[in-house]
Design an enzyme around this catalytic site. Structure first.
Site, PDB file in Angstrom:
ATOM      1  N   SER A 167       0.852  -1.184   0.000  1.00 15.53           N
ATOM      2  CA  SER A 167       0.000   0.000   0.000  1.00 15.53           C
ATOM      3  C   SER A 167       0.887   1.233   0.000  1.00 15.53           C
ATOM      4  CB  SER A 167      -0.897   0.016   1.237  1.00 15.53           C
ATOM      5  OG  SER A 167      -1.555   1.273   1.375  1.00 15.53           O
ATOM      6  N   TYR A 180      -2.525  -0.718   9.883  1.00 13.68           N
ATOM      7  CA  TYR A 180      -2.501  -1.098   8.467  1.00 13.68           C
ATOM      8  C   TYR A 180      -1.204  -0.638   7.814  1.00 13.68           C
ATOM      9  CZ  TYR A 180      -4.012  -1.440   3.583  1.00 13.68           C
ATOM     10  OH  TYR A 180      -4.106  -1.736   2.233  1.00 13.68           O
TER      11      TYR A 180
END
Length: 283
Positions: A167, A180
């Site tokens: 990401s 995350y």
């Protein structure tokens, strides 16, 4: 003597295409980016073991692909196959069992794509132990489990490609995404370290770092109809820039980047992190 990867590949019979005869395993293939990656690999002739914790998603994907195969006209490019497997990446024994089954049924794996991931948003100082542990169990330890199960065989054969879908949050702080972002940063660095250790065997390891992509995970963050526009325009209150290209990615955009990195034209690329975020991180 191990066969070094020189760009060409002679594999098991399969479809036609740039990946004909190669065998791939994709995690998190039940929906979103994982499903798009599985479709893209199969479209180029690879046989794909599509895995997900929930069997329904990958079974539907395999059925959809089988129906499309029957529709291929004479003279068209014949796709590879997609076989569904239920697999929880947080369970090391289950991962090894599925990898053993896949290699027994279809042959040694040439490609591994780590897509499985979860998002538990919340203020960094208020995350629960359970949310923190669950996020790392899937996003980081899951990558470790699959790579550990697949990499030795690739190294012994002197070829292979591993891609971890991370990401852009791994490189840019995000509000309410502490677990995350940290888990994705850890999995990205693990993948690069693995790539360094395996480089002399001919196995390549790379990372694709998507930005905002139109998936169920992304949509779960949208609380009102204006949310997609704020993603594109940016949100100063969240210290977030917008997307210079003016669009939210489609899962196929991420799959295209993965497809390139596992292909022969990328044979001299390893330990790299390719951001596919429309310029959102200004890199």
């Amino acid at each position: 003597m191990a066969e070094r990867n020189t760009g060409s590949h002679n594999g098991a019979p399969g479809g036609s295409g740039t990946l004909a005869g190669r065998r791939a395993l994709v995690t998190g293939a039940g929906q979103g980016i994982g499903a798009a990656v599985a479709r893209a690999l199969a479209a180029q002739g690879a046989h794909v073991a599509a895995t997900d914790r929930r069997a329904e998603g990958v079974e539907a994907l395999a059925a959809e692909h089988a129906a499309a195969e029957h529709a291929v006209v004479d003279g068209g490019s014949k796709p590879g196959g997609i076989t569904p497997y239920a697999m929880d990446v947080t369970d090391a024994a289950a991962v090894h069992s599925v990898v053993d089954t896949v290699t027994t049924r279809h042959g040694p794996l040439d490609i591994l794509v780590n897509v499985a991931g979860i998002l538990r948003p919340g203020p960094a100082a208020e995350l629960s132990d359970e949310d923190w542990a669950a996020t790392f169990a899937v996003n980081t330890t899951g990558v470790f489990h699959t790579a550990r199960a697949v990499a030795p065989g690739m190294a012994a054969r002197g070829r292979g490609s591993i891609v971890t879908v991370g990401s852009n949050a791994a490189g840019v702080p995000r509000v309410h995404m502490g677990a995350y972002a940290a888990s994705k940063a850890a999995s990205a660095m693990y993948t690069k370290c693995l790539g360094l250790e395996l480089a002399r065997t001919g196995v390549r390891c790379n990372v694709v770092a998507p930005g905002s992509t139109d998936t169920a995970m992304q949509r779960a963050l949208w609380q009102d109809p204006e949310a997609p526009r704020r993603v594109i325009d940016g949100d100063p209150a969240a210290y977030r820039t917008g997307i210079p290209l003016g669009r939210i990615a489609d899962p196929s955009d991420i799959a295209a980047a993965v497809l390139f990195l596992v292909s022969d034209p990328a044979r001299h690329i390893t330990m790299q992190e390719l951001y596919v975020d429309g310029g959102a991180t200004l890199r």
